[in-house]
Write an enzyme that holds these catalytic residues in place. Structure first.
Site, PDB file in Angstrom:
ATOM      1  N   SER A 231      -0.946 -23.169  12.619  1.00 59.71           N
ATOM      2  CA  SER A 231      -0.919 -23.341  11.153  1.00 59.71           C
ATOM      3  C   SER A 231      -1.938 -22.437  10.473  1.00 59.71           C
ATOM      4  O   SER A 231      -1.791 -22.092   9.300  1.00 59.71           O
ATOM      5  CB  SER A 231      -1.224 -24.795  10.786  1.00 59.71           C
TER       6      SER A 231
ATOM      7  N   GLY B  80      11.530 -15.896   6.326  1.00 67.01           N
ATOM      8  CA  GLY B  80      11.927 -16.648   7.522  1.00 67.01           C
ATOM      9  C   GLY B  80      12.208 -18.104   7.188  1.00 67.01           C
ATOM     10  O   GLY B  80      13.088 -18.741   7.781  1.00 67.01           O
TER      11      GLY B  80
ATOM     12  N   GLY C 242      26.493 -45.033  17.505  1.00 69.26           N
ATOM     13  CA  GLY C 242      26.066 -46.151  18.346  1.00 69.26           C
ATOM     14  C   GLY C 242      25.620 -45.666  19.716  1.00 69.26           C
ATOM     15  O   GLY C 242      24.976 -44.617  19.829  1.00 69.26           O
TER      16      GLY C 242
ATOM     17  N   GLU D 162       7.817 -21.866  11.968  1.00 68.20           N
ATOM     18  CA  GLU D 162       7.721 -21.059  10.730  1.00 68.20           C
ATOM     19  C   GLU D 162       6.996 -21.831   9.618  1.00 68.20           C
ATOM     20  O   GLU D 162       7.317 -21.704   8.437  1.00 68.20           O
ATOM     21  CB  GLU D 162       9.097 -20.543  10.316  1.00 68.20           C
ATOM     22  N   GLY D 163       5.996 -22.599  10.047  1.00 72.06           N
ATOM     23  CA  GLY D 163       5.194 -23.383   9.115  1.00 72.06           C
ATOM     24  C   GLY D 163       5.640 -24.831   9.144  1.00 72.06           C
ATOM     25  O   GLY D 163       6.785 -25.135   8.811  1.00 72.06           O
TER      26      GLY D 163
HETATM   27  N1  CAA Z   1       2.805 -13.494   0.285  1.00 72.43           N
HETATM   28  C1  CAA Z   1       1.890 -12.497   0.107  1.00 72.43           C
HETATM   29  N2  CAA Z   1       0.561 -12.677   0.287  1.00 72.43           N
HETATM   30  C2  CAA Z   1       0.146 -13.900   0.655  1.00 72.43           C
HETATM   31  C3  CAA Z   1       1.030 -14.973   0.839  1.00 72.43           C
HETATM   32  C4  CAA Z   1       2.406 -14.746   0.636  1.00 72.43           C
HETATM   33  N3  CAA Z   1       3.316 -15.717   0.804  1.00 72.43           N
HETATM   34  N4  CAA Z   1       0.322 -16.075   1.220  1.00 72.43           N
HETATM   35  C5  CAA Z   1      -0.964 -15.699   1.245  1.00 72.43           C
HETATM   36  N5  CAA Z   1      -1.071 -14.388   0.898  1.00 72.43           N
HETATM   37  C6  CAA Z   1      -2.289 -13.583   0.781  1.00 72.43           C
HETATM   38  C7  CAA Z   1      -3.260 -14.200  -0.228  1.00 72.43           C
HETATM   39  O1  CAA Z   1      -2.950 -13.788  -1.536  1.00 72.43           O
HETATM   40  C8  CAA Z   1      -4.593 -13.706   0.260  1.00 72.43           C
HETATM   41  O2  CAA Z   1      -4.761 -12.387  -0.187  1.00 72.43           O
HETATM   42  P1  CAA Z   1      -6.191 -11.883  -0.793  1.00 72.43           P
HETATM   43  O3  CAA Z   1      -7.134 -11.944   0.382  1.00 72.43           O
HETATM   44  O4  CAA Z   1      -5.919 -10.483  -1.256  1.00 72.43           O
HETATM   45  O5  CAA Z   1      -6.557 -12.837  -1.869  1.00 72.43           O
HETATM   46  C9  CAA Z   1      -4.418 -13.667   1.776  1.00 72.43           C
HETATM   47  O6  CAA Z   1      -2.991 -13.599   2.026  1.00 72.43           O
HETATM   48  C10 CAA Z   1      -4.975 -14.888   2.458  1.00 72.43           C
HETATM   49  O7  CAA Z   1      -4.307 -15.987   1.877  1.00 72.43           O
HETATM   50  P2  CAA Z   1      -4.904 -17.474   1.926  1.00 72.43           P
HETATM   51  O8  CAA Z   1      -6.358 -17.442   1.592  1.00 72.43           O
HETATM   52  O9  CAA Z   1      -4.004 -18.327   1.109  1.00 72.43           O
HETATM   53  O10 CAA Z   1      -4.738 -17.789   3.471  1.00 72.43           O
HETATM   54  P3  CAA Z   1      -4.984 -19.120   4.265  1.00 72.43           P
HETATM   55  O11 CAA Z   1      -5.681 -18.768   5.512  1.00 72.43           O
HETATM   56  O12 CAA Z   1      -5.566 -20.164   3.371  1.00 72.43           O
HETATM   57  O13 CAA Z   1      -3.502 -19.549   4.709  1.00 72.43           O
HETATM   58  C11 CAA Z   1      -1.370 -20.650   4.643  1.00 72.43           C
HETATM   59  C12 CAA Z   1      -2.496 -19.928   3.880  1.00 72.43           C
HETATM   60  C13 CAA Z   1      -0.229 -20.755   3.651  1.00 72.43           C
HETATM   61  C14 CAA Z   1      -1.771 -22.013   5.108  1.00 72.43           C
HETATM   62  C15 CAA Z   1      -0.935 -19.773   5.847  1.00 72.43           C
HETATM   63  O14 CAA Z   1      -1.926 -19.734   6.815  1.00 72.43           O
HETATM   64  C16 CAA Z   1       0.339 -20.235   6.519  1.00 72.43           C
HETATM   65  O15 CAA Z   1       1.442 -19.985   6.007  1.00 72.43           O
HETATM   66  N6  CAA Z   1       0.228 -20.864   7.709  1.00 72.43           N
HETATM   67  C17 CAA Z   1       1.399 -21.188   8.524  1.00 72.43           C
HETATM   68  C18 CAA Z   1       1.699 -20.098   9.491  1.00 72.43           C
HETATM   69  C19 CAA Z   1       3.085 -20.203  10.045  1.00 72.43           C
HETATM   70  O16 CAA Z   1       4.048 -20.424   9.318  1.00 72.43           O
HETATM   71  N7  CAA Z   1       3.227 -19.983  11.350  1.00 72.43           N
HETATM   72  C20 CAA Z   1       4.512 -19.970  11.947  1.00 72.43           C
HETATM   73  C21 CAA Z   1       4.470 -19.197  13.202  1.00 72.43           C
HETATM   74  S1  CAA Z   1       5.744 -18.018  13.386  1.00 72.43           S
HETATM   75  C22 CAA Z   1       7.079 -18.827  14.005  1.00 72.43           C
HETATM   76  O17 CAA Z   1       7.157 -20.010  14.061  1.00 72.43           O
HETATM   77  C23 CAA Z   1       8.146 -17.887  14.392  1.00 72.43           C
HETATM   78  C24 CAA Z   1       9.086 -18.307  15.446  1.00 72.43           C
HETATM   79  O18 CAA Z   1       9.086 -17.729  16.514  1.00 72.43           O
HETATM   80  C25 CAA Z   1      10.147 -19.323  15.156  1.00 72.43           C
END
Ligand code: CAA
Length: 385
Positions: A137, A248, A345, A369-370
């Site tokens: 995450s 995704g 059932g 994917e989150g």
């Molecule tokens: N689009 C563009 N930029 C983004 C963004 C987005 N959707 N989300 C964040 N950013 C940018 C921010 O603007 C920030 O940029 P700046 O440094 O320039 O300000 C930078 O990224 C960091 O963002 P955050 O501070 O918000 O980052 P965070 O560490 O707090 O994380 C989170 C945010 C939404 C929780 C993120 O970590 C997240 O989505 N986590 C889940 C990860 C995930 O989905 N993993 C799945 C694994 S892949 C998978 O499952 C594939 C498979 O094989 C099936």
């Protein structure tokens, strides 16, 4: 607040992609789905067939070998394939995501080299290597490193939960290129080819569902890639991951929808055939209410998914909408599949019927994917902004 109006009419291209996917799903994928689950057999020929009909690079431009059919077409195709086999669908989804990321963020050379190969199936699968054993995450906490050595990058570390990793021709690998305290600002991504020296593929996970989808850990032991393998800017990889995952999540909401639809259709068929107290169980209000709630949830998830797909296609910001579609569709799918088991059932609890497979397959859509919790973080931040 979202401005604009979602166009619910499908254009000719979208209808054609939907029809093509539906026909392939019914004729080729569905008859094999139970065996793919039972034997955990990697559906190589089924996936190759998807590439042959243009479904491995649906939103990749035609000049790069893709179908150039757009995001809505991609979502519709995912729904159809997932209705037949969720294992096949997730590998299709990740491959499309990888192809699209290369098309969007790659150099001309990267795009021209990889996109046509992904689209044609020569590179059968793309894999998305972001998560690690201790960073799922929170990918900003990853530990895999990439160190510059002359004209090369040297990768060391480990990844976890890599969909399709045992068979991928191309991996997008995220690694730290700056010290850990830089967190999300010190991550870059790299294109790594399957079979690269220093890439070790671990034992496939023994999963609850999507058992035909290959899920492996990876290890990088001094893996060397040329400087030209960097995708996007150095230390700009985190945003690429987030943007790719936004798209995704439309794919996973579509996967969840497809699974739920299959569970509903099978429940309706069963409810019309099975009798209790002298009448088909479909005549009982208890069953009708379940079916009504299942259909309502599916329609609501469909609308959310189509809105997110439409916004992405229009070039509008869509992170929140994709997260809403994903969290709603995945939780809806688990509820719907659970009700499908209940309607069946005892027969819902054995492998002679597909209901139990749908429930096992649906469950992971709330995790990958989150997680649902992460989707709510994404939505909550925008609600409060
Ligand atoms: N689009 C563009 N930029 C983004 C963004 C987005 N959707 N989300 C964040 N950013 C940018 C921010 O603007 C920030 O940029 P700046 O440094 O320039 O300000 C930078 O990224 C960091 O963002 P955050 O501070 O918000 O980052 P965070 O560490 O707090 O994380 C989170 C945010 C939404 C929780 C993120 O970590 C997240 O989505 N986590 C889940 C990860 C995930 O989905 N993993 C799945 C694994 S892949 C998978 O499952 C594939 C498979 O094989 C099936």
């Amino acid at each position: 607040m979202h401005q604009g109006c979602v166009d619910l009419d499908l254009n000719e291209t979208q209808l054609l992609v939907q029809k093509t996917a539906r026909e392939y799903a019914t004729r080729v994928v569905a008859p094999r789905a139970a065996a793919i689950d039972e034997t955990e057999q990697f559906p190589r020929e089924v996936l190759k067939g998807l590439a042959d009909i243009g479904l491995m690079a649906i939103n990749v431009p035609e000049e790069l070998g893709g179908a150039g059919a757009g995001v809505i077409a991609y979502a519709l195709a995912m729904q159809e394939i997932a209705r037949a086999c969720a294992s096949t669908a997730v590998m299709m989804s990740v491959t499309n995501m990888v192809g699209e990321a290369v098309a969007r963020f790659g150099t001309d050379a990267q795009k021209e080299h990889y996109c046509p190969r992904i689209a044609s199936g020569e590179c059968l699968l793309g894999s998305f290597a972001l998560s690690e054993p201790d960073a799922g995450s929170d990918p900003g906490g990853m530990r895999t490193t990439a160190r510059r050595d002359g004209d090369e990058w040297v990768l060391d570390g480990a990844k976890q939960w890599i969909t399709g990793g045992g068979y991928a021709g191309l991996f997008i690998v995220w690694a730290r290129t700056a010290p850990p305290e830089t967190s999300a600002k010190g991550i870059s991504c790299f294109l790594v080819e399957g079979g690269a020296k220093g890439l070790k593929i671990g034992r496939p996970e023994d999963k609850m569902g999507i058992r035909g989808s290959n899920t492996v850990p990876l290890e990088f032991d001094g893996l060397r890639v040329p400087a030209s393998a960097l995708l996007g800017q150095e230390n700009g990889g985190f945003k690429i991951a987030m943007m790719a995952l936004d798209g995704g999540r439309i794919g996973i909401s579509s996967q969840a929808l497809g699974i739920a639809r299959a569970a509903l259709v099978e429940s309706i068929t069963y409810a019309k055939q099975r009798t209790t107290f002298g009448v088909p169980i479909a005549s009982h209000q208890a069953i009708q209410w379940k079916l009504a709630d299942m259909q309502t949830g599916i329609d609501a998830a469909h609308l959310l998914s189509m809105r997110a797909a439409w916004m992405k296609e229009q070039g509008k910001p869509f992170s929140k909408e994709a997260a809403m579609a994903k969290v709603f569709a995945s939780e809806m799918a688990v509820r719907v599949c659970n009700e499908a088991v209940q309607i069946h059932g005892g027969y819902g609890y054995i492998r002679d019927f597909a209901a139990e497979r749908h429930l096992r397959d649906a469950r992971v859509t709330m995790i990958y994917e989150g997680t649902s919790e992460i989707q709510r973080v994404v939505i909550g931040r925008t609600v409060l902004a």
